[in-house]
Design an enzyme around this catalytic site. Structure first.
Site, PDB file in Angstrom:
ATOM      1  N   GLU A 146       0.820  -1.207   0.000  1.00 19.87           N
ATOM      2  CA  GLU A 146       0.000   0.000   0.000  1.00 19.87           C
ATOM      3  C   GLU A 146       0.857   1.261   0.000  1.00 19.87           C
ATOM      4  O   GLU A 146       0.407   2.323  -0.413  1.00 19.87           O
ATOM      5  CB  GLU A 146      -0.930  -0.011   1.208  1.00 19.87           C
ATOM      6  CG  GLU A 146      -1.905  -1.163   1.173  1.00 19.87           C
ATOM      7  CD  GLU A 146      -2.616  -1.410   2.494  1.00 19.87           C
ATOM      8  OE1 GLU A 146      -3.366  -2.394   2.556  1.00 19.87           O
ATOM      9  OE2 GLU A 146      -2.417  -0.642   3.454  1.00 19.87           O
ATOM     10  N   CYS A 175      -6.914   0.851   3.128  1.00 16.92           N
ATOM     11  CA  CYS A 175      -6.933  -0.011   4.310  1.00 16.92           C
ATOM     12  C   CYS A 175      -7.207   0.822   5.564  1.00 16.92           C
ATOM     13  O   CYS A 175      -8.087   1.681   5.563  1.00 16.92           O
ATOM     14  CB  CYS A 175      -5.606  -0.777   4.371  1.00 16.92           C
ATOM     15  SG  CYS A 175      -5.535  -2.180   5.483  1.00 16.92           S
ATOM     16  N   HIS A 195     -10.310  -1.194   5.074  1.00 13.55           N
ATOM     17  CA  HIS A 195     -10.203  -2.596   5.464  1.00 13.55           C
ATOM     18  C   HIS A 195     -11.372  -2.889   6.407  1.00 13.55           C
ATOM     19  O   HIS A 195     -11.736  -2.048   7.239  1.00 13.55           O
ATOM     20  CB  HIS A 195      -8.875  -2.856   6.179  1.00 13.55           C
ATOM     21  CG  HIS A 195      -8.609  -4.303   6.347  1.00 13.55           C
ATOM     22  ND1 HIS A 195      -9.071  -5.014   7.426  1.00 13.55           N
ATOM     23  CD2 HIS A 195      -7.950  -5.185   5.560  1.00 13.55           C
ATOM     24  CE1 HIS A 195      -8.703  -6.278   7.307  1.00 13.55           C
ATOM     25  NE2 HIS A 195      -8.020  -6.410   6.188  1.00 13.55           N
TER      26      HIS A 195
END
Length: 192
Positions: free
Chosen positions: A22, A105, A129
Site C-alpha cells: 500500500e 486499508c 479494510h
C-alpha cells in the site's frame, strides 16, 4: 509545438508499521515522507525496510507542490500517521483545495482524524479494510467496494486492491488513457 505537461506527483506518508504494498504501489511519481521518525529506515508491517525520501518537518519538502497525498494502511503505521497533527492538517488542506486525497486499508482512519467529513458540504463515501469499518461507518457513507472515488477522495480496502487503487489515482491525476497505458504492461484490466 507539442505541449508538455508536468509530471503529477504524490506525497505518500509512511511510518513504522505501514503496509508495504500500500506504500509503494501508487501508479504515479511519489515522494515517501516519513512520519514519527527523523532519520533512517522505516520498518513496514511485514519487516520490509523502506528508505523514505524525506522526513516530516524537513523544510526541503514543499508539501503544497504535490498533486495528491496518500495514506497507506498497516494498523501500526496508520495509527502513527492519523495521530500526527501536521498530517491531519495536510489531509484537510488538500481535500479543501480539491487536490487528491487517497487512503487505503486502515489509512482511512487518518481521513476521519483529519475531520474531512465534518468540513465537507455533503456526506462522503469511502471504504477501508473491514477491520476498521466500525470506526468509520457512523461518520461516512461506508461502502464495501474495492475502490471508492468520491470527488477528490479515493479510498480502497487493502493490499489486494492496491493495483486498482493505483489506477484510480492515475486516472484522476492523468486521465483514463494514461491509466490504461499504465495497466497494460502490468497485465491488469482497467475500464472506465
Amino acid at each position: 509545438m507539442a505541449s508538455t505537461r508536468a509530471q503529477k506527483k504524490a506525497l505518500v506518508f509512511v511510518a513504522e508499521g505501514s503496509e508495504e504494498m500500500e506504500t509503494v504501489i501508487t501508479g504515479v511519481h511519489v515522494v515517501l515522507l516519513a512520519v514519527g521518525v527523523s532519520s533512517g529506515l522505516v520498518t513496514c508491517s511485514r519487516g520490509v525496510q523502506i528508505a523514505p525520501d524525506a522526513y516530516l518537518g524537513d523544510d526541503s519538502v514543499k508539501i503544497g507542490a504535490f498533486d495528491a497525498v496518500i495514506v497507506p494502511g498497516g494498523a501500526g503505521g496508520a495509527e502513527i500517521i492519523a495521530q500526527n497533527a501536521q498530517v491531519r492538517s495536510v489531509l484537510a488542506e488538500f481535500h479543501a483545495q480539491h487536490k487528491i486525497v487517497g487512503a487505503i486499508c486502515a489509512g482511512a482512519l487518518a481521513i476521519k482524524a483529519a475531520g474531512i467529513q465534518a468540513k465537507a458540504p455533503r456526506p462522503l463515501h469511502l471504504t477501508s479494510h473491514p477491520s476498521v469499518r466500525d470506526q468509520l461507518e457512523n461518520d461516512f457513507l461506508y461502502m464495501d467496494d474495492r475502490v471508492v472515488v468520491d470527488s477528490n477522495l479515493v479510498t480502497s480496502r487493502g493490499p489486494g486492491t492496491t493495483l486498482e487503487f493505483a489506477l484510480a489515482l492515475v486516472s484522476l491525476l492523468d486521465g483514463n488513457a494514461k491509466a490504461r497505458e499504465v495497466a497494460a504492461p502490468m497485465m491488469v484490466g482497467f475500464s472506465v
